[in-house]
Scaffold this motif. Structure first.
Motif, PDB file in Angstrom:
ATOM      1  N   GLY A 189       0.805  -1.119   0.017  1.00 43.03           N
ATOM      2  CA  GLY A 189      -0.053  -0.234  -0.057  1.00 43.03           C
ATOM      3  C   GLY A 189       0.762   1.406   0.070  1.00 43.03           C
ATOM      4  O   GLY A 189       0.639   2.301  -0.693  1.00 43.03           O
ATOM      5  N   LEU A 190       1.783   1.308   0.839  1.00 43.02           N
ATOM      6  CA  LEU A 190       2.820   2.534   0.626  1.00 43.02           C
ATOM      7  C   LEU A 190       3.611   2.630  -0.463  1.00 43.02           C
ATOM      8  O   LEU A 190       3.718   3.643  -0.902  1.00 43.02           O
ATOM      9  N   ALA A 191       3.998   1.725  -1.075  1.00 44.01           N
ATOM     10  CA  ALA A 191       4.794   1.635  -2.410  1.00 44.01           C
ATOM     11  C   ALA A 191       3.789   2.111  -3.471  1.00 44.01           C
ATOM     12  O   ALA A 191       4.108   3.009  -4.276  1.00 44.01           O
ATOM     13  N   ALA A 192       2.480   1.591  -3.375  1.00 42.29           N
ATOM     14  CA  ALA A 192       1.666   2.186  -4.400  1.00 42.29           C
ATOM     15  C   ALA A 192       1.286   3.548  -4.176  1.00 42.29           C
ATOM     16  O   ALA A 192       1.269   4.579  -5.183  1.00 42.29           O
ATOM     17  N   PHE A 193       1.110   4.074  -2.931  1.00 42.02           N
ATOM     18  CA  PHE A 193       1.100   5.432  -2.482  1.00 42.02           C
ATOM     19  C   PHE A 193       2.342   6.200  -3.130  1.00 42.02           C
ATOM     20  O   PHE A 193       1.755   7.441  -3.578  1.00 42.02           O
ATOM     21  N   VAL A 194       3.424   6.006  -3.058  1.00 40.51           N
ATOM     22  CA  VAL A 194       4.565   6.735  -3.553  1.00 40.51           C
ATOM     23  C   VAL A 194       4.349   6.636  -5.158  1.00 40.51           C
ATOM     24  O   VAL A 194       4.410   7.778  -5.606  1.00 40.51           O
ATOM     25  N   LEU A 195       4.197   5.754  -5.666  1.00 37.75           N
ATOM     26  CA  LEU A 195       3.927   5.847  -7.205  1.00 37.75           C
ATOM     27  C   LEU A 195       2.864   6.610  -7.492  1.00 37.75           C
ATOM     28  O   LEU A 195       3.203   7.297  -8.487  1.00 37.75           O
ATOM     29  N   TRP A 196       1.710   6.476  -6.951  1.00 39.95           N
ATOM     30  CA  TRP A 196       0.594   7.536  -7.419  1.00 39.95           C
ATOM     31  C   TRP A 196       1.055   8.851  -6.908  1.00 39.95           C
ATOM     32  O   TRP A 196       0.671   9.731  -7.969  1.00 39.95           O
ATOM     33  N   GLU A 197       1.707   9.222  -5.852  1.00 40.77           N
ATOM     34  CA  GLU A 197       1.767  10.554  -5.705  1.00 40.77           C
ATOM     35  C   GLU A 197       2.853  11.197  -6.508  1.00 40.77           C
ATOM     36  O   GLU A 197       2.899  12.335  -6.886  1.00 40.77           O
ATOM     37  N   LEU A 198       3.636  10.395  -7.180  1.00 36.88           N
ATOM     38  CA  LEU A 198       4.799  11.063  -8.246  1.00 36.88           C
ATOM     39  C   LEU A 198       3.892  11.128  -9.531  1.00 36.88           C
ATOM     40  O   LEU A 198       4.409  12.036 -10.227  1.00 36.88           O
ATOM     41  N   TYR A 199       2.856  10.260  -9.765  1.00 38.10           N
ATOM     42  CA  TYR A 199       2.151  10.649 -11.032  1.00 38.10           C
ATOM     43  C   TYR A 199       1.041  11.492 -11.111  1.00 38.10           C
ATOM     44  O   TYR A 199       0.961  12.156 -11.990  1.00 38.10           O
ATOM     45  N   VAL A 200       0.163  11.849  -9.874  1.00 45.11           N
ATOM     46  CA  VAL A 200      -0.884  12.540  -9.822  1.00 45.11           C
ATOM     47  C   VAL A 200      -0.509  14.100  -9.943  1.00 45.11           C
ATOM     48  O   VAL A 200       0.407  14.427  -9.335  1.00 45.11           O
ATOM     49  N   PRO A 201      -1.211  14.869 -10.670  1.00 48.14           N
ATOM     50  CA  PRO A 201      -0.775  16.261 -10.651  1.00 48.14           C
ATOM     51  C   PRO A 201      -1.020  17.074  -9.443  1.00 48.14           C
ATOM     52  O   PRO A 201      -0.449  17.971  -8.936  1.00 48.14           O
ATOM     53  N   TYR A 202      -2.069  16.511  -8.670  1.00 46.84           N
ATOM     54  CA  TYR A 202      -2.398  17.158  -7.311  1.00 46.84           C
ATOM     55  C   TYR A 202      -2.112  16.364  -6.062  1.00 46.84           C
ATOM     56  O   TYR A 202      -2.854  15.723  -5.327  1.00 46.84           O
ATOM     57  N   PRO A 203      -0.638  16.126  -5.920  1.00 44.77           N
ATOM     58  CA  PRO A 203      -0.695  14.895  -4.791  1.00 44.77           C
ATOM     59  C   PRO A 203      -0.827  15.405  -3.408  1.00 44.77           C
ATOM     60  O   PRO A 203      -0.841  16.763  -3.047  1.00 44.77           O
ATOM     61  N   MET A 204      -1.216  14.424  -2.620  1.00 42.90           N
ATOM     62  CA  MET A 204      -1.510  14.567  -1.095  1.00 42.90           C
ATOM     63  C   MET A 204      -0.271  14.992  -0.575  1.00 42.90           C
ATOM     64  O   MET A 204      -0.196  15.822   0.457  1.00 42.90           O
ATOM     65  N   LEU A 205       0.782  14.153  -0.616  1.00 42.04           N
ATOM     66  CA  LEU A 205       1.954  14.533  -0.307  1.00 42.04           C
ATOM     67  C   LEU A 205       3.318  14.595  -1.260  1.00 42.04           C
ATOM     68  O   LEU A 205       3.336  13.577  -2.237  1.00 42.04           O
ATOM     69  N   ASP A 206       3.551  15.643  -1.606  1.00 39.12           N
ATOM     70  CA  ASP A 206       4.482  16.060  -2.855  1.00 39.12           C
ATOM     71  C   ASP A 206       5.790  15.258  -2.431  1.00 39.12           C
ATOM     72  O   ASP A 206       6.608  15.675  -1.563  1.00 39.12           O
ATOM     73  N   MET A 207       6.174  14.240  -3.461  1.00 38.71           N
ATOM     74  CA  MET A 207       7.586  13.190  -3.135  1.00 38.71           C
ATOM     75  C   MET A 207       8.755  14.076  -3.492  1.00 38.71           C
ATOM     76  O   MET A 207       9.716  13.856  -3.232  1.00 38.71           O
ATOM     77  N   HIS A 208       8.558  15.462  -4.073  1.00 38.65           N
ATOM     78  CA  HIS A 208       9.725  16.369  -4.172  1.00 38.65           C
ATOM     79  C   HIS A 208      10.401  16.948  -2.847  1.00 38.65           C
ATOM     80  O   HIS A 208      11.291  17.093  -2.830  1.00 38.65           O
ATOM     81  N   PHE A 209       9.511  16.801  -1.821  1.00 38.94           N
ATOM     82  CA  PHE A 209       9.978  16.998  -0.494  1.00 38.94           C
ATOM     83  C   PHE A 209      11.353  16.312  -0.081  1.00 38.94           C
ATOM     84  O   PHE A 209      12.152  16.556   0.414  1.00 38.94           O
ATOM     85  N   PHE A 210      11.283  15.076  -0.668  1.00 34.37           N
ATOM     86  CA  PHE A 210      12.324  14.093  -0.165  1.00 34.37           C
ATOM     87  C   PHE A 210      13.569  14.353  -1.119  1.00 34.37           C
ATOM     88  O   PHE A 210      14.575  13.556  -0.895  1.00 34.37           O
ATOM     89  N   ARG A 211      13.541  15.321  -1.994  1.00 31.64           N
ATOM     90  CA  ARG A 211      14.895  16.009  -2.356  1.00 31.64           C
ATOM     91  C   ARG A 211      15.579  16.731  -1.524  1.00 31.64           C
ATOM     92  O   ARG A 211      16.599  17.296  -2.167  1.00 31.64           O
ATOM     93  N   ASN A 212      14.707  17.299  -0.475  1.00 33.30           N
ATOM     94  CA  ASN A 212      15.175  18.386   0.202  1.00 33.30           C
ATOM     95  C   ASN A 212      16.071  17.941   1.208  1.00 33.30           C
ATOM     96  O   ASN A 212      15.490  17.028   2.027  1.00 33.30           O
ATOM     97  N   ARG A 213      17.338  18.170   1.300  1.00 29.29           N
ATOM     98  CA  ARG A 213      18.338  17.685   2.455  1.00 29.29           C
ATOM     99  C   ARG A 213      17.697  17.853   3.997  1.00 29.29           C
ATOM    100  O   ARG A 213      17.980  16.993   4.689  1.00 29.29           O
ATOM    101  N   ARG A 214      17.402  19.108   4.170  1.00 26.17           N
ATOM    102  CA  ARG A 214      16.784  19.537   5.349  1.00 26.17           C
ATOM    103  C   ARG A 214      15.623  18.541   5.845  1.00 26.17           C
ATOM    104  O   ARG A 214      15.551  18.098   6.904  1.00 26.17           O
ATOM    105  N   PHE A 215      14.723  18.250   4.820  1.00 26.48           N
ATOM    106  CA  PHE A 215      13.665  17.402   5.113  1.00 26.48           C
ATOM    107  C   PHE A 215      14.071  16.115   5.446  1.00 26.48           C
ATOM    108  O   PHE A 215      13.812  15.381   6.429  1.00 26.48           O
ATOM    109  N   ILE A 216      14.928  15.669   4.510  1.00 27.51           N
ATOM    110  CA  ILE A 216      15.524  14.391   4.836  1.00 27.51           C
ATOM    111  C   ILE A 216      16.163  14.091   6.185  1.00 27.51           C
ATOM    112  O   ILE A 216      16.131  12.735   6.855  1.00 27.51           O
ATOM    113  N   GLY A 217      17.017  14.980   6.500  1.00 26.51           N
ATOM    114  CA  GLY A 217      17.645  14.938   7.729  1.00 26.51           C
ATOM    115  C   GLY A 217      16.758  15.154   8.860  1.00 26.51           C
ATOM    116  O   GLY A 217      16.817  14.164   9.856  1.00 26.51           O
ATOM    117  N   ALA A 218      15.844  15.639   8.782  1.00 23.73           N
ATOM    118  CA  ALA A 218      14.645  15.928   9.975  1.00 23.73           C
ATOM    119  C   ALA A 218      13.932  14.449   9.933  1.00 23.73           C
ATOM    120  O   ALA A 218      13.436  14.193  11.170  1.00 23.73           O
TER     121      ALA A 218
END
Length: 518
Positions: free
Chosen positions: A250-279
């Motif tokens: 379910g979580l894997a499908a959620f990540v794939l869907w959030e990368l695809y959908v134009p209006y994501p609930m959780l923007d996966m681009h946050f995980f490119r942010n070093r500060r976000f990843i560190g926190a």
């Protein structure tokens, strides 16, 4: 990113300058009620078994339905707060929580109480996410660290107060009083929210991400159910493995869907942010250390040192009192500008690790050594946890503050469960390896003690369990310390990159979370 960031700016309540602190008091009271209901029911198990005729399975669902529903809805609740307004969702959460508490008070059967507890979990998910989002909304950068520190101290206060409040109520009233006390709190908090809290939320016209919400609920629900079921059913049982697999898919499908959908609930681009990843990394490991250590400490106090449940709870109070004192006095908030976010995290997590190690080395057979470790742990938690929450929320655009709060809550649930699972497995492995021959093969301390015939054999079994506790606490200390180094390194690099990019790289427009992205 989309127009979600069209939320204008962080709003401040108008009128008296102290209004924001009054609002903080109100939302902390609501937050305290939500967290208390995670622990308060444990003391009512005998009453529920006798008066409702609840089976062991019924009791487990009464306790777990609340946390299971709440965990599964955190991201969805946060997204709803961002989309429809945090004040509206905070008020809705209080109404739902109050009505479900009334339903629990009036329950006449185990099934009715389980359903009411699930309803309380829905309200609780809305409250957990919106309270932190409102803190981000009404406090500026200078005051926010102290405000988040006070907000996070509620977790520690609830940990100590839950069993004490529950026990006191049951001494004078019937089990329904555990839920009845929520009603006046919900009513007072609702009135204060309507009168004081300013509205904020996205006005960008996004379409709801219904598939994302469904997948996040399936994923988190599966993972949390596996974590909840593991200690009783066994980590390799079919129920746990199937639930974990469903959650992972379910979580894997959620990540794939959030990368695809134009209006994501959780923007996966946050995980490119070093500060976000560190926190995020640090947040998981702080929760890992806290959840795992508290799981071990309750067993240490009761099964090794021989205290009853109430006495054990009182003897763990210094940890919570330390956290509360440091955060309410604002010591951590005053240190943060001087030490910096990476310095606060490495300091806090090093102290948390040192406290765990002190308990393992000094508290094996007496309370004074354990007390030292509890106080050191409390200092570490008070420094690291609010800093981590602030780092996560600061790395996410203001328009997504609700989702950020959902991420923070999800990390706490996941890290706590991971700590219980991993450190519990270390404990069990070492305990089984050290058992005397007469108790070989026993999977728990009571089972091993049941096989003993002499005082020497009983002492050998207890020593094996104490040794297992010590080894698992040392393993937790090592994991927390190394995690602190990792989180501090990632956050330090993110801050250095931000300084090098200068004002040209400062967040502006709709994409503030990607400024430090790789």
């Amino acid at each position: 990113m989309s127009a979600v960031a069209s939320e204008a700016t962080t709003l401040q309540p108008t009128g008296r300058p102290t209004a924001r602190w009054l609002i903080l008091a109100v939302i902390c009271l609501a937050q305290l009620t939500v967290i208390l209901d995670n622990t308060v029911l444990n003391v009512a198990i005998p009453s529920l078994t006798g008066e409702l005729g609840a089976t062991t399975a019924d009791v487990q669902w009464m306790i777990n339905a609340y946390s299971l529903v709440q965990s599964g809805l955190l991201l969805t609740a946060g997204n709803s707060a961002d989309r429809y307004g945090r004040k509206k969702m905070l008020a809705a959460g209080l109404v739902l929580f109050g009505l479900a508490s009334l339903g629990a008070t009036l329950a006449q059967s185990p099934g009715q109480l389980i359903a009411a507890r699930a309803g309380m979990g829905v309200g609780g998910a809305l409250l957990v996410t919106t309270t932190l989002a409102v803190v981000m909304q009404i406090f500026d950068d200078a005051e926010r660290p102290k405000a988040i520190g006070i907000w996070s101290s509620v977790n520690s206060l609830a940990f100590v107060a839950g069993p004490l409040i529950g026990g006191s109520l049951l001494d004078h009233f019937w089990w329904g009083a555990l839920f009845l006390v929520n009603l006046p709190v919900a009513v007072m908090a609702l009135a204060a929210v309507v009168a004081l809290v300013p509205e904020s939320g996205s006005r960008g016209g996004e379409r709801p991400d219904l598939p994302g919400a469904l997948l996040s609920m399936i994923g988190m629900g599966g993972v949390v159910f596996a974590i909840i079921s593991g200690p009783q059913a066994g980590w390799l049982s079919g129920r746990v493995l199937v639930s974990a697999a469903v959650g992972a898919v379910g979580l894997a499908a959620f990540v794939l869907w959030e990368l695809y959908v134009p209006y994501p609930m959780l923007d996966m681009h946050f995980f490119r942010n070093r500060r976000f990843i560190g926190a995020v990394s640090g947040g998981i490991l702080v929760a890992f250390g806290m959840g795992g250590s508290l799981f071990l400490l309750t067993q240490h106090l009761q099964l090794v040192l021989g205290y009853g449940p109430l006495d054990a709870g009182l003897r763990m109070a210094p940890l919570a009192v330390t956290v509360i004192l440091i955060n309410f006095t604002g010591l951590g908030a005053r240190l943060m500008p001087k030490v910096g976010t990476p310095g606060m995290i490495i300091s806090g997590m090093s102290l948390l690790a040192a406290g765990l190690a002190a308990i393992a080395l000094l508290g094996g057979h007496s309370y004074p050594g354990l007390l030292t470790g509890l106080i050191v742990m409390g200092i570490g938690i008070a420094l690291a946890m609010p800093t981590m929450a602030n780092a996560i929320m600061s790395a996410i655009p203001p328009a997504k503050a609700g989702v950020g709060a959902g991420v923070n809550g999800t990390l706490m649930e996941f890290g706590t469960g991971l700590g219980v699972a991993v450190l519990g497995a270390v404990l069990n492995s070492r305990f089984v390896a050290l058992l005397p021959l007469v108790a070989a093969g026993a999977g728990s301390l009571p089972a091993a003690l049941a096989r003993t015939r002499t005082g020497a054999e009983r002492a050998a079994v207890q020593d094996a369990f104490a040794a297992g506790i010590g080894v698992s606490q040392l393993a937790g200390a090592a994991a927390v310390f190394l995690g602190g180094l990792l989180a501090a390194l990632l956050l330090s690099r993110a801050e250095r990159a931000g300084r090098e990019q200068g004002t040209a790289a400062a967040p502006s427009g709709p994409e503030p979370a990607s400024a430090a992205a790789e």
